[in-house]
Each structure stands twice: as C-alpha cells, then as structure tokens.
Design an enzyme around this catalytic site. Structure first.
Site, mmCIF file in Angstrom:
data_model
loop_
_atom_site.group_PDB
_atom_site.id
_atom_site.type_symbol
_atom_site.label_atom_id
_atom_site.label_comp_id
_atom_site.label_asym_id
_atom_site.label_seq_id
_atom_site.Cartn_x
_atom_site.Cartn_y
_atom_site.Cartn_z
ATOM 1 N N ASP A 114 46.341 43.798 34.279
ATOM 2 C CA ASP A 114 45.703 42.557 33.822
ATOM 3 C C ASP A 114 44.327 42.823 33.212
ATOM 4 O O ASP A 114 43.523 41.895 33.062
ATOM 5 C CB ASP A 114 45.540 41.586 35.002
ATOM 6 C CG ASP A 114 46.721 40.636 35.129
ATOM 7 O OD1 ASP A 114 47.689 40.799 34.355
ATOM 8 O OD2 ASP A 114 46.700 39.746 35.995
ATOM 9 N N ASP A 267 49.593 37.470 49.721
ATOM 10 C CA ASP A 267 50.318 38.375 50.614
ATOM 11 C C ASP A 267 50.647 37.705 51.946
ATOM 12 O O ASP A 267 51.771 37.772 52.439
ATOM 13 C CB ASP A 267 49.523 39.662 50.833
ATOM 14 C CG ASP A 267 48.034 39.402 51.074
ATOM 15 O OD1 ASP A 267 47.650 38.232 51.320
ATOM 16 O OD2 ASP A 267 47.245 40.360 51.009
#
Length: 505
Positions: A114, A267
């Site tokens: 990214d 997560d």
C-alpha cells in the site's frame, strides 16, 4: 470564617465520602485484576508441570514425502505480507518469506504493498522481481487507495483468483521474519486437526536490547504470550490473533465473513468472529518469529493508542453479537465478554491509571481515608512478580517497568475512552515506524531527519500529570506520616522524563 466552615462541611459531607467510594471501587477492581492474573498463571504452571504442549493436546505429524503424489501431498499455502512505505524492513520480510522451506509449486507469496512513496514502490517491485527470477511464485499486489488500511489490503488480497487454490494463509507484518521451517512446524496442526482454524506463533524481538524502553516492552509482551495466550489456548482454545506470525485455515476465515475494517484491530475482530463459529485456536510457544519493537517513544504511543482504542471499540460493536450467539457455550461467551474484553482490554487500563496515578497521589490530602497496604504493596508486587517471571533476564528492571507502565496506562485509558465513545481518533491508523533494527548493517540508506528542539519533544499530558504527582509527593513529604512520597517522587520523575521526550531512541 463562614466560607471556611462551609468548605469543611463540604469536605466532610461530600468530598471525603465520594473519595472513599472511589477508593472502594478501585480496591474491588484491584481484586478482580489480581484474581484474573493468578488464574492465568495457575494455568501456565499446570502447562509447565504436566508438559501440556500443543503437540500432546493436538495431533501433530511431520510432513512426509509421498513417492506417488510428490509435492501434491503438500497443501497450497498463501503467505501474505501487508506493508506501507516500509523502506527499512521490506527486504527482510520478503526475503524470509521466500526462504520458507515448502515446495515451490505449493506456496504463493503475496506482497500487499500500500506504499505511496514511488521510490519505495519501485524498490518493492524490484525485490519481488528478484525472487521471481529465482523461481519463487511471488505476487506484488497494489490498490489505488488505502481504504480500510491493513484490513482493506488483506481483504482485497483475498479476492484474487489464485487465492482459491490455497487451503491455508500465513500472515507476516513487514518487520517479521519467520524461520525457514515455520510452515513445516505449523501447518501439520491444521492438517491433522480439522477443528483448528488458527495456529499462532510467539514473537522474538531482535532489538530488545536497543534501549530501556524496548526492554520494558519485551517484558510486557513476553507476559502477554506466557499468560494470556498460553492460558487462553490451553483452557478455552481461544485468544486474540496477534495480526501476524499466524496461519489461518481459509475455510474458518470464510465462514466468519473474512476481514472487516470496522475497527483498527481487524485481527482481533476476525479471531472473535471465527471463535464464535466454534473453531479452535492453538498457541505454540516453541515457535518463534523474529520481529522489531518500536524504539521511538512517539511510535510506541501511537501503537498503544491503536492497541487500546481498537479493542474497546470492538467490544462496543460486538457485545450484543456475542450475547446472541448460538454456536458456542455460555461459558465461552462469558469468558470472551468478561475476561478477554472487559477485564483485560478495558478495566485494567482505567484501574492502573486512575488508582496509581490519580487516586493514590490524591489520597495524601485525605487523612480520613485509609488505603490498605495489600492494595498498594502486596497485590502490585505479586502481579509484577508474575510479569518478571516471563522475562527473567530483566528482573532487575521491574521498578522501571512498573513506573513506565503507569505512564503508558494514561495513553491506554485515553484510547479506551475514545474506543468506547467512538471519538474522533477511533479509526486513526498510524503505521508503527520500523528502523530496521534487525540489521547490523542497514540494507538501505537512512533518511536523515531534522533534530527536534526541546519544545517539539514536549509531551504536555505527561508533564501535567507528572507535575501534579510531584506536588502530591512534596505535600506528603512535608505533612504525611507514611512513606508514600517515595513512590510518588519516582512516579512523578517517570512522567516528567517521558514528558520531555527523554525515553526511547
């Protein structure tokens, strides 16, 4: 004279009772935290005494060569490496992933870049091309935006057609370096135990000796792995995914809906949802993956904000979902809501900061209030001892660790408030800066940064709390009858040192 009498009455009838009530609440929370700590450590002792290693609880057999099937005997594995402008460490993570000893035609390395810096993007592309020329099946995937940050990148990465070939997905952040045999040690758990969805390895810190701040971080994280993850894995087959150094079963991820970017702890979000679908997790303490700790105080503060704000915000969004879940037993739901979220991710931050940095210093002005010794000495001593056991080599640093943890509790409390109330910084994501400390010699030239003056290094929140505690310490030294001022002077000094930025590298 009348004003003075009015103030005395207000003190005796209102202020003192309120303060006593506040102390009573803190004492009750202190007991809850202590009981939870004792419980986790009893589980750890049980694991050590009876040698309840994951290999004994779950079936594990090394991968065997099959003459007829050849490499087809190995399942397809996708290795994802999300990164963002990781100038100093991208070569480390990509290189480590490409060196994994797994048949070349049964593993795909997916670099989710990214980056917005054209120079770094070109470097990452060149690194991927270098490994591709050596026969590694490596893909460099990019997006035209950063929506969802890491979760968005992982979610986009799962949409590529070649991912459907894979059975398992290993994830490593840009500063993580798995050992070559990592897949050989983790994948067998998933192959032979169809109820398992996640195998989590522990972290080993290559720059723990960089400075005092990294040594103290090592102590906290080692305790997290030893107590929270070990006990969660052994007793409940559930714990929070650490976002890296783990291997997922793709079927479990898909059943739970895959990655979501509604919080900054994608997560933990995924782990809770997968766990609520009845899947089990295993933490393998013997498998270590090298990683880097933030050695700059500013970077560490941003990281701690995300690690405290995200779980609190996720708790707000998932509480009713957990309560109404029909797939798991009520005891597991109670464990997730009370122990995993409410006590460890929310209450402990509030308690640590308000009791040790606000209530205890303020108590010097209230001779009518008696705070029992067990809450100020014995309970903190036992909890600190449990933490020190996880990192024996740093036992002599426990006093520094206690003082520093109390300072950081201020930032964690603030982050928790923002997460619960969904404040302005609730979705703030600042990538933790890595300095490539894993290298003795830097692979890439470092960009020189201008030196900051003392005013630019000042942290006003730490300064304000430090000055307040210092005033309380001076008052207790002059008029008090206890030795509390010793602790207060030390704690004030810790806040002031952090306040002027003389911590970390």
């Amino acid at each position: 004279m009348e004003t003075s009498m009015w103030l005395r009455q207000a003190r005796s009838l209102l202020i003192v009772p309120l303060f006593k009530c506040l102390v009573a609440i803190c004492l009750a929370i202190s007991l809850l935290v202590f009981v939870e700590s004792v419980y986790m450590n009893i589980v750890v002792i049980y694991v050590k005494l009876f040698k309840r290693k994951p290999e004994k609880i779950y079936k594990w057999e090394a991968m065997q060569e099959d003459i007829e099937l050849g490499d087809q005997n190995y399942p397809m594995v996708l290795v994802q490496i999300p990164m963002y402008n990781e100038r100093e460490v991208f070569q480390l993570s990509i290189g480590a992933a490409c060196r994994l000893t797994w048949p070349l035609d049964r593993v795909i390395i997916q670099v989710l870049d990214d980056s917005t810096d054209p120079t770094i993007m070109e470097m990452v592309s060149m690194e991927c091309a270098k490994w591709a020329s050596k026969g590694i099946n490596i893909k460099c995937e990019r997006r035209d935006n950063r929506n969802g940050y890491k979760a968005g990148a992982l979610k986009q990465g799962m949409r590529h057609s070649y991912v459907k070939q894979c059975n398992y997905i290993a994830i490593f952040d840009a500063d993580f370096q798995p050992e070559p045999d990592y897949l050989h040690r983790t994948i067998p758990f998933l192959i032979h135990n169809p109820e398992l969805a996640l195998v989590q390895a522990r972290w080993r810190f290559v720059n723990a000796n960089k400075c005092l701040m990294t040594r103290m971080q090592e102590m906290s994280l080692n305790y997290h792995f030893m107590a929270e993850q070990e006990s969660g894995s052994t007793r409940h087959a559930f714990f929070g995914f650490n976002g890296t150094a783990g291997v997922w079963r793709l079927a479990g991820m898909e059943e739970a809906g895959g990655w979501k970017d509604r919080t900054t702890v994608e997560d933990m979000d995924l782990a809770v949802r997968v766990g609520l679908h009845g899947w089990k997790f295993v933490f393998v303490n013997d498998i270590e993956v090298k990683s880097e700790l933030p050695s700059q105080f500013k970077a560490f503060r941003f990281q701690q904000h995300r690690w405290s704000c995200g779980p609190a915000n996720l708790f707000r969004k998932m509480t009713m979902e957990i309560i109404h879940n029909k797939r798991v037993m009520i005891w597991k739901k109670l464990y997730v809501i009370y122990s995993f979220f409410f006590l460890r991710k929310i209450l402990v931050h509030f308690f640590t900061f308000f009791f040790y940095c606000i209530v205890l210093p303020t108590s010097v002005f209230f001779y009518e209030v008696n705070i029992p010794t067990w809450s100020t000495i014995y309970v903190p001593f036992m909890i600190t001892l449990f933490t020190a056991i996880a990192t024996p080599r740093s036992f002599y640093l426990v006093i520094f660790w206690v003082l520093f943890e109390n300072v950081m509790a201020m930032h964690r409390t603030k982050g928790t408030f923002i997460g619960l109330l969904e404040g302005g910084r609730v979705n703030e994501w600042v990538v933790t800066e890595k300095l490539g400390d894993a290298l003795q010699t830097k692979l890439l030239p470092q960009l020189k940064k201008p030196r900051n003056g003392i005013l630019q290094r000042l942290n006003l929140k730490e300064m304000m709390v430090g000055i307040y505690i210092l005033c309380c310490a001076c008052y207790d030294f002059a008029f008090g009858s206890t030795l509390l001022y010793i602790y207060l002077f030390l704690q004030a000094l810790a806040f002031l040192i952090c306040g002027v930025g003389f911590v970390g590298t």
